[in-house]
Design a protein around this motif. Structure first.
Motif, PDB file in Angstrom:
ATOM      1  N   SER A 150       0.825  -1.205   0.000  1.00 55.93           N
ATOM      2  CA  SER A 150       0.000   0.000   0.000  1.00 55.93           C
ATOM      3  C   SER A 150       0.863   1.260   0.000  1.00 55.93           C
ATOM      4  O   SER A 150       0.570   2.222  -0.713  1.00 55.93           O
ATOM      5  CB  SER A 150      -0.925  -0.006   1.222  1.00 55.93           C
ATOM      6  OG  SER A 150      -1.707   1.158   1.246  1.00 55.93           O
ATOM      7  N   VAL A 151       1.935   1.245   0.773  1.00 53.38           N
ATOM      8  CA  VAL A 151       2.857   2.392   0.802  1.00 53.38           C
ATOM      9  C   VAL A 151       3.478   2.584  -0.572  1.00 53.38           C
ATOM     10  O   VAL A 151       3.536   3.709  -1.087  1.00 53.38           O
ATOM     11  CB  VAL A 151       3.944   2.195   1.887  1.00 53.38           C
ATOM     12  CG1 VAL A 151       5.071   3.205   1.729  1.00 53.38           C
ATOM     13  CG2 VAL A 151       3.329   2.298   3.270  1.00 53.38           C
ATOM     14  N   ARG A 152       3.937   1.496  -1.200  1.00 58.03           N
ATOM     15  CA  ARG A 152       4.547   1.598  -2.534  1.00 58.03           C
ATOM     16  C   ARG A 152       3.559   2.144  -3.555  1.00 58.03           C
ATOM     17  O   ARG A 152       3.906   3.023  -4.355  1.00 58.03           O
ATOM     18  CB  ARG A 152       5.075   0.235  -2.993  1.00 58.03           C
ATOM     19  CG  ARG A 152       6.436  -0.109  -2.412  1.00 58.03           C
ATOM     20  CD  ARG A 152       7.044  -1.341  -3.066  1.00 58.03           C
ATOM     21  NE  ARG A 152       6.295  -2.557  -2.788  1.00 58.03           N
ATOM     22  CZ  ARG A 152       6.454  -3.297  -1.703  1.00 58.03           C
ATOM     23  NH1 ARG A 152       7.320  -2.950  -0.780  1.00 58.03           N
ATOM     24  NH2 ARG A 152       5.738  -4.399  -1.529  1.00 58.03           N
TER      25      ARG A 152
ATOM     26  N   LEU B 256       3.922   5.625  -5.611  1.00 58.68           N
ATOM     27  CA  LEU B 256       3.885   5.641  -7.077  1.00 58.68           C
ATOM     28  C   LEU B 256       2.802   6.588  -7.589  1.00 58.68           C
ATOM     29  O   LEU B 256       3.026   7.336  -8.541  1.00 58.68           O
ATOM     30  CB  LEU B 256       3.654   4.230  -7.621  1.00 58.68           C
ATOM     31  CG  LEU B 256       4.837   3.283  -7.544  1.00 58.68           C
ATOM     32  CD1 LEU B 256       4.398   1.859  -7.902  1.00 58.68           C
ATOM     33  CD2 LEU B 256       5.962   3.744  -8.455  1.00 58.68           C
ATOM     34  N   ARG B 257       1.638   6.556  -6.951  1.00 59.68           N
ATOM     35  CA  ARG B 257       0.532   7.438  -7.344  1.00 59.68           C
ATOM     36  C   ARG B 257       0.915   8.901  -7.141  1.00 59.68           C
ATOM     37  O   ARG B 257       0.663   9.749  -7.998  1.00 59.68           O
ATOM     38  CB  ARG B 257      -0.712   7.068  -6.529  1.00 59.68           C
ATOM     39  CG  ARG B 257      -2.016   7.503  -7.113  1.00 59.68           C
ATOM     40  CD  ARG B 257      -3.258   6.904  -6.424  1.00 59.68           C
ATOM     41  NE  ARG B 257      -3.128   6.510  -5.042  1.00 59.68           N
ATOM     42  CZ  ARG B 257      -3.025   5.241  -4.622  1.00 59.68           C
ATOM     43  NH1 ARG B 257      -3.022   4.242  -5.463  1.00 59.68           N
ATOM     44  NH2 ARG B 257      -2.926   4.968  -3.334  1.00 59.68           N
ATOM     45  N   GLU B 258       1.558   9.204  -6.017  1.00 58.80           N
ATOM     46  CA  GLU B 258       1.999  10.572  -5.743  1.00 58.80           C
ATOM     47  C   GLU B 258       3.072  11.013  -6.737  1.00 58.80           C
ATOM     48  O   GLU B 258       3.055  12.147  -7.216  1.00 58.80           O
ATOM     49  CB  GLU B 258       2.513  10.681  -4.306  1.00 58.80           C
ATOM     50  CG  GLU B 258       1.412  10.595  -3.270  1.00 58.80           C
ATOM     51  CD  GLU B 258       1.929  10.511  -1.842  1.00 58.80           C
ATOM     52  OE1 GLU B 258       3.169  10.378  -1.635  1.00 58.80           O
ATOM     53  OE2 GLU B 258       1.098  10.562  -0.917  1.00 58.80           O
ATOM     54  N   ALA B 259       4.001  10.106  -7.074  1.00 52.36           N
ATOM     55  CA  ALA B 259       5.046  10.435  -8.048  1.00 52.36           C
ATOM     56  C   ALA B 259       4.437  10.663  -9.426  1.00 52.36           C
ATOM     57  O   ALA B 259       4.837  11.591 -10.146  1.00 52.36           O
ATOM     58  CB  ALA B 259       6.093   9.320  -8.109  1.00 52.36           C
ATOM     59  N   PHE B 260       3.450   9.854  -9.796  1.00 52.75           N
ATOM     60  CA  PHE B 260       2.773  10.019 -11.078  1.00 52.75           C
ATOM     61  C   PHE B 260       2.069  11.367 -11.137  1.00 52.75           C
ATOM     62  O   PHE B 260       2.165  12.087 -12.141  1.00 52.75           O
ATOM     63  CB  PHE B 260       1.758   8.886 -11.289  1.00 52.75           C
ATOM     64  CG  PHE B 260       0.982   8.998 -12.562  1.00 52.75           C
ATOM     65  CD1 PHE B 260       1.550   8.640 -13.768  1.00 52.75           C
ATOM     66  CD2 PHE B 260      -0.319   9.473 -12.553  1.00 52.75           C
ATOM     67  CE1 PHE B 260       0.836   8.751 -14.952  1.00 52.75           C
ATOM     68  CE2 PHE B 260      -1.049   9.588 -13.725  1.00 52.75           C
ATOM     69  CZ  PHE B 260      -0.467   9.219 -14.932  1.00 52.75           C
ATOM     70  N   ALA B 261       1.391  11.725 -10.059  1.00 53.70           N
ATOM     71  CA  ALA B 261       0.689  13.013 -10.011  1.00 53.70           C
ATOM     72  C   ALA B 261       1.689  14.166 -10.127  1.00 53.70           C
ATOM     73  O   ALA B 261       1.454  15.124 -10.866  1.00 53.70           O
ATOM     74  CB  ALA B 261      -0.129  13.133  -8.730  1.00 53.70           C
ATOM     75  N   GLN B 262       2.819  14.064  -9.425  1.00 51.35           N
ATOM     76  CA  GLN B 262       3.832  15.121  -9.503  1.00 51.35           C
ATOM     77  C   GLN B 262       4.443  15.187 -10.897  1.00 51.35           C
ATOM     78  O   GLN B 262       4.667  16.277 -11.432  1.00 51.35           O
ATOM     79  CB  GLN B 262       4.927  14.915  -8.452  1.00 51.35           C
ATOM     80  CG  GLN B 262       5.921  16.067  -8.400  1.00 51.35           C
ATOM     81  CD  GLN B 262       5.260  17.399  -8.064  1.00 51.35           C
ATOM     82  OE1 GLN B 262       4.543  17.508  -7.079  1.00 51.35           O
ATOM     83  NE2 GLN B 262       5.487  18.411  -8.887  1.00 51.35           N
TER      84      GLN B 262
END
Length: 89
Positions: A45-47, A51-57
């Motif tokens: 879940s952390v990974r 990944l979702r946060e990095a994609f958004a950024q």
């Protein structure tokens, strides 16, 4: 600030009985202890969150770069390209 070391720290997690039973069944079928399964699930879940946060950024950065450089592609052209690519394959 969260610790990044590999040292373990005890914690307590109270689960609803039904959820715990489901987790135990899934863990058993996976050949894992409930503890190991929950650690794996939390780490996954952390990974995924990272990944979702990095994609958004990355999306924000790409949009900013496109606006700054004025270089980009029209959506219709992109759709046509991918449609032709799919037909080619």
């Amino acid at each position: 600030m969260p610790s990044t070391s590999n040292a373990t720290r005890p914690t307590s997690l109270k689960l609803p009985a039904g959820l715990k039973a489901q987790l135990e069944g899934i863990a058993h079928n996976a050949g894992l202890s409930l503890h190991a399964f929950m650690i794996q699930a939390l780490a996954d879940s952390v990974r995924r969150t990272q990944l979702r946060e990095a994609f958004a950024q990355d999306s924000v950065d790409a949009l900013r770069e496109m606006k700054t450089s004025s270089m980009g592609y029209e959506l219709g052209d992109v759709r046509t390209y991918f449609s032709q690519l799919a037909e080619h394959r």
